[in-house]
Design a protein around this motif. Structure first.
Motif, PDB file in Angstrom:
ATOM      1  N   SER A 167       0.791  -1.324   0.083  1.00 43.49           N
ATOM      2  CA  SER A 167      -0.215  -0.068  -0.062  1.00 43.49           C
ATOM      3  C   SER A 167       1.074   1.268  -0.123  1.00 43.49           C
ATOM      4  N   TYR A 168       0.872   2.207  -0.887  1.00 44.67           N
ATOM      5  CA  TYR A 168       1.572   3.595  -0.860  1.00 44.67           C
ATOM      6  C   TYR A 168       0.645   4.688  -0.829  1.00 44.67           C
ATOM      7  N   GLN A 169       1.448   5.513  -0.224  1.00 48.21           N
ATOM      8  CA  GLN A 169       0.719   6.930   0.270  1.00 48.21           C
ATOM      9  C   GLN A 169       1.462   8.011  -0.361  1.00 48.21           C
ATOM     10  N   GLU A 170       0.959   8.997  -0.512  1.00 45.52           N
ATOM     11  CA  GLU A 170       1.500  10.318  -0.792  1.00 45.52           C
ATOM     12  C   GLU A 170       2.301  10.870   0.272  1.00 45.52           C
ATOM     13  N   ALA A 171       3.545  11.162   0.337  1.00 47.29           N
ATOM     14  CA  ALA A 171       4.361  12.076   1.376  1.00 47.29           C
ATOM     15  C   ALA A 171       4.107  13.454   0.931  1.00 47.29           C
ATOM     16  N   ILE A 172       4.262  13.905  -0.462  1.00 48.61           N
ATOM     17  CA  ILE A 172       4.171  15.072  -0.784  1.00 48.61           C
ATOM     18  C   ILE A 172       3.993  15.396  -2.203  1.00 48.61           C
ATOM     19  N   GLN A 173       3.592  16.299  -2.628  1.00 48.89           N
ATOM     20  CA  GLN A 173       3.350  16.579  -4.228  1.00 48.89           C
ATOM     21  C   GLN A 173       3.379  17.916  -4.315  1.00 48.89           C
ATOM     22  N   THR A 174       4.506  18.497  -5.068  1.00 42.00           N
ATOM     23  CA  THR A 174       4.603  19.989  -5.407  1.00 42.00           C
ATOM     24  C   THR A 174       4.550  20.378  -6.893  1.00 42.00           C
ATOM     25  N   ASN A 175       3.677  21.353  -7.460  1.00 47.68           N
ATOM     26  CA  ASN A 175       3.455  21.690  -8.649  1.00 47.68           C
ATOM     27  C   ASN A 175       4.804  22.585  -9.186  1.00 47.68           C
ATOM     28  N   GLN A 176       5.391  22.413 -10.262  1.00 47.09           N
ATOM     29  CA  GLN A 176       5.890  23.544 -10.990  1.00 47.09           C
ATOM     30  C   GLN A 176       5.007  24.237 -12.016  1.00 47.09           C
ATOM     31  N   THR A 177       4.390  25.408 -11.678  1.00 46.93           N
ATOM     32  CA  THR A 177       3.572  26.020 -12.566  1.00 46.93           C
ATOM     33  C   THR A 177       3.995  26.634 -13.854  1.00 46.93           C
ATOM     34  N   THR A 178       5.343  26.911 -13.900  1.00 46.36           N
ATOM     35  CA  THR A 178       5.592  27.801 -15.033  1.00 46.36           C
ATOM     36  C   THR A 178       5.926  26.720 -16.332  1.00 46.36           C
ATOM     37  N   ASP A 179       6.498  25.307 -15.680  1.00 47.19           N
ATOM     38  CA  ASP A 179       6.655  24.265 -16.721  1.00 47.19           C
ATOM     39  C   ASP A 179       5.509  23.328 -16.901  1.00 47.19           C
ATOM     40  N   ASN A 180       4.550  23.698 -15.935  1.00 45.92           N
ATOM     41  CA  ASN A 180       3.215  22.727 -15.863  1.00 45.92           C
ATOM     42  C   ASN A 180       3.590  21.102 -15.626  1.00 45.92           C
ATOM     43  N   GLY A 181       4.153  21.197 -14.497  1.00 50.27           N
ATOM     44  CA  GLY A 181       4.679  19.753 -14.285  1.00 50.27           C
ATOM     45  C   GLY A 181       4.506  19.301 -12.757  1.00 50.27           C
ATOM     46  N   THR A 182       4.715  18.238 -12.514  1.00 51.93           N
ATOM     47  CA  THR A 182       4.566  17.515 -10.837  1.00 51.93           C
ATOM     48  C   THR A 182       5.700  17.216 -10.429  1.00 51.93           C
ATOM     49  N   ASP A 183       6.244  17.275  -9.196  1.00 44.17           N
ATOM     50  CA  ASP A 183       6.931  16.398  -8.611  1.00 44.17           C
ATOM     51  C   ASP A 183       6.443  15.801  -7.252  1.00 44.17           C
ATOM     52  N   ALA A 184       6.787  14.726  -6.895  1.00 49.54           N
ATOM     53  CA  ALA A 184       5.888  13.820  -5.846  1.00 49.54           C
ATOM     54  C   ALA A 184       7.193  12.755  -5.296  1.00 49.54           C
ATOM     55  N   ILE A 185       6.576  12.475  -3.860  1.00 50.44           N
ATOM     56  CA  ILE A 185       7.283  11.268  -3.407  1.00 50.44           C
ATOM     57  C   ILE A 185       6.205  10.627  -2.584  1.00 50.44           C
ATOM     58  N   TYR A 186       6.285   9.222  -3.093  1.00 49.28           N
ATOM     59  CA  TYR A 186       5.311   8.237  -2.619  1.00 49.28           C
ATOM     60  C   TYR A 186       6.132   7.039  -1.899  1.00 49.28           C
ATOM     61  N   TYR A 187       5.309   6.510  -0.955  1.00 46.82           N
ATOM     62  CA  TYR A 187       6.112   5.375  -0.179  1.00 46.82           C
ATOM     63  C   TYR A 187       5.236   4.385   0.545  1.00 46.82           C
ATOM     64  N   ALA A 188       5.918   3.292   0.763  1.00 47.83           N
ATOM     65  CA  ALA A 188       4.974   2.060   1.133  1.00 47.83           C
ATOM     66  C   ALA A 188       5.868   1.381   2.394  1.00 47.83           C
ATOM     67  N   MET A 189       5.324   1.110   3.582  1.00 48.46           N
ATOM     68  CA  MET A 189       5.953   0.761   4.944  1.00 48.46           C
ATOM     69  C   MET A 189       5.639  -1.114   5.026  1.00 48.46           C
TER      70      MET A 189
END
Length: 211
Positions: A167-189
């Motif tokens: 089972s994976y959860q989102e830790a954090i997700q951040t937009n790059q609004t000028t380039d119209n993209g997304t960076d994110a970290i997900y994890y499973a314990m």
């Protein structure tokens, strides 16, 4: 995709920080960790390919693709004593970027601390809605998986799954609004052991890289 040993098997996520900008010095901004021995995992997105240098005390575990064309890096370090933390790096040229930090707690005292077991990455999955990537070796039961994602879609609707049913959860997700993209970290314990293939799915068909 990164497998670690020694991460807490429940409630592992400690704190997060994220930011976007345009410069040659991407940084997540700071957060204050609450536990000694945290894993500090940084994920960095850049609009164009570049050469990254890790921030102080950090190690770049994956660069996707290789320098001088890197558009995503995953870097980490172990913070011995709780306190102010951030993820930072430098690039060879100024560019638009997004940077994320996720801090994860170590297992209860008596363990050997957090260690990277293995990692691998997808250079460029192409224009897709999902992409699968297998670990090079079997996962070990009870370990921890982190996934750093670069999607060329703003506010990407991301999901992560794997062939072991973790089972994976989102830790954090951040937009790059000028380039119209997304960076994110997900994890499973507390993962299952054995051969494992991780699949990242995004809401729209666009370029996808992850590590």
């Amino acid at each position: 995709i990164l497998e670690y040993s020694g991460v807490a098997s429940t409630s592992a996520l400690d704190v997060t920080a994220g930011a976007q900008g345009g410069s040659s010095s991407p940084s997540s901004g700071s957060a204050t960790t609450t536990a000694n021995g945290d894993l500090l995992l940084g994920s960095f997105y850049t609009a164009n390919g570049d050469t990254f240098t890790a921030g102080s005390g950090d190690t770049i575990e994956q660069a996707v693709p290789a320098a001088p064309s890197t558009k995503l890096i995953a870097e980490d370090q172990i913070q011995t004593t709780a306190g102010t933390a951030s993820a930072s790096a430098s690039m060879g040229a100024s560019d638009f970027w997004a940077a994320d930090l996720a801090a994860f707690k170590a297992a209860a005292s008596g363990g050997t601390g957090i260690k990277l077991v293995q990692s691998t990455s997808v250079n460029n999955a192409g224009t897709v809605t999902s992409q699968a990537l297998a670990f090079n070796s079997n996962n070990t039961s009870g370990n921890f998986i982190a996934v750093c994602i670069r999607s060329a879609y703003l506010s990407a609707a991301l999901t992560v799954s794997d062939s072991q049913g973790n089972s994976y959860q989102e830790a954090i997700q951040t937009n790059q609004t000028t380039d119209n993209g997304t960076d994110a970290i997900y994890y499973a314990m507390n993962i299952h052991g054995g051969a494992n293939t991780v699949t990242v799915t995004q809401g729209s068909s666009t370029t996808l890289r992850f590590a």
